[in-house]
Write an enzyme that holds these catalytic residues in place. Structure first.
Site, PDB file in Angstrom:
ATOM      1  CG  ASN A  83      78.970  15.471  36.733  1.00 26.35           C
ATOM      2  OD1 ASN A  83      77.844  14.762  35.892  1.00 26.35           O
ATOM      3  ND2 ASN A  83      78.733  14.929  37.892  1.00 26.35           N
ATOM      4  CG  HIS A 113      61.660  38.220  34.235  1.00 23.33           C
ATOM      5  ND1 HIS A 113      61.398  38.512  33.363  1.00 23.33           N
ATOM      6  CD2 HIS A 113      61.490  36.942  34.218  1.00 23.33           C
ATOM      7  CE1 HIS A 113      62.050  37.625  32.264  1.00 23.33           C
ATOM      8  NE2 HIS A 113      62.116  36.500  33.229  1.00 23.33           N
ATOM      9  N   GLY A 150      74.570  19.439  43.521  1.00 26.44           N
ATOM     10  CA  GLY A 150      73.871  18.303  42.574  1.00 26.44           C
ATOM     11  C   GLY A 150      72.563  19.394  43.354  1.00 26.44           C
ATOM     12  CB  ALA A 168      72.498  17.937  47.493  1.00 23.77           C
ATOM     13  NE  ARG A 191      81.584  21.493  58.076  1.00 21.24           N
ATOM     14  CZ  ARG A 191      82.409  21.030  57.944  1.00 21.24           C
ATOM     15  NH1 ARG A 191      83.439  21.872  57.651  1.00 21.24           N
ATOM     16  NH2 ARG A 191      82.714  20.407  56.586  1.00 21.24           N
TER      17      ARG A 191
END
Length: 194
Positions: A83, A113, A150, A168, A191
Site C-alpha cells: 500500500n 550504522h 500500517g 499496526a 497469540r
C-alpha cells in the site's frame, strides 16, 4: 571485494562508492517516475517495476508513493500488495513471500550504522568535512501469507515466518515465528494464528 559485495555480505562498506551511488540514483529516478504515473497506467508501472526490482512473481501491486534505496535487492513472490507510502531501504536483500499484504507507511530497513561515531565517520578530512558514513546491513525475510500492519517498522536482520500478522505500529526487532500474531514495540508474539 567491491563495496557492493561488502554491502551484501553485511560488512562495513562505503555508501559513497561510485557503483552504489549510480544504482541509488537510478532507483531514485525510477521510483520518482513510478510515483508520478497515473494510477491506471498499468503497462508503464509494470515496465518500471521490472527495471527497478531484483525479482518478482505474478500479480504484484504497489500503490504510489513507494520509496527504495537500490530497488534491485527487493524480491517479491506471487500475489503481493504494497500500500501507499512504504519505504524499503534495500541495502541488503528484502525477500517477501507469496500472498503478502503490506499496509501503508510500512518501513523495512536493512541498513544500520556503527554506534561509535568514530567508526561511523572515520577521521575528518583536512577541511573538517567527513566522508559518507560507514554502514552495515542485514537482510529482511518475510514468509508466505504475511500481513504487515500500517506503520510497522522492520529492522535489519529480522525474519518473519509464514502465516504471520504484524500489528499496526509495531517495531520488529527480532524474528517472529510462523503462525503468529505479533504486535508492540518491541514486537512480541501475542497469540498463535492457526
Amino acid at each position: 571485494m567491491t563495496e557492493r559485495e561488502k554491502m551484501l555480505a553485511g560488512q562495513l562498506y562505503d555508501c559513497g562508492d561510485a557503483e552504489l551511488l549510480a544504482q541509488w540514483h537510478k532507483a531514485k529516478k525510477l521510483t520518482r517516475d513510478y510515483n508520478r504515473l497515473d494510477s491506471d497506467n498499468e503497462v508503464e508501472k509494470q515496465r518500471i517495476l521490472t527495471e527497478l526490482l531484483g525479482g518478482r512473481g505474478k500479480n504484484l501491486w504497489i500503490t504510489a508513493p513507494f520509496y527504495a534505496d537500490y530497488g534491485n535487492n527487493i524480491y517479491f513472490g506471487n500475489n503481493c500488495e504494497v500500500n501507499m507510502n512504504c519505504t524499503f531501504l534495500d541495502d541488503n536483500r528484502i525477500v517477501i513471500g507469496d500472498n503478502a499484504l503490506i499496509a501503508p507507511n510500512v518501513q523495512i530497513y536493512t541498513a544500520f550504522h556503527p554506534t561509535n561515531a568514530a567508526d561511523r565517520f572515520g577521521a575528518p578530512r583536512p577541511d573538517g568535512s567527513f566522508a559518507f558514513c560507514k554502514t552495515q546491513t542485514a537482510p529482511v525475510i518475510i514468509g508466505n501469507n504475511v500481513w504487515i500492519g500500517g506503520g510497522a517498522i522492520l529492522l535489519p536482520g529480522v525474519t518473519i515466518g509464514d502465516n504471520v500478522v504484524i500489528g499496526a505500529g509495531s517495531v520488529v526487532t527480532k524474528d517472529i515465528p510462523s503462525d503468529s500474531v505479533a504486535c508492540g514495540n518491541p514486537c512480541r508474539v501475542i497469540r498463535e494464528n492457526r
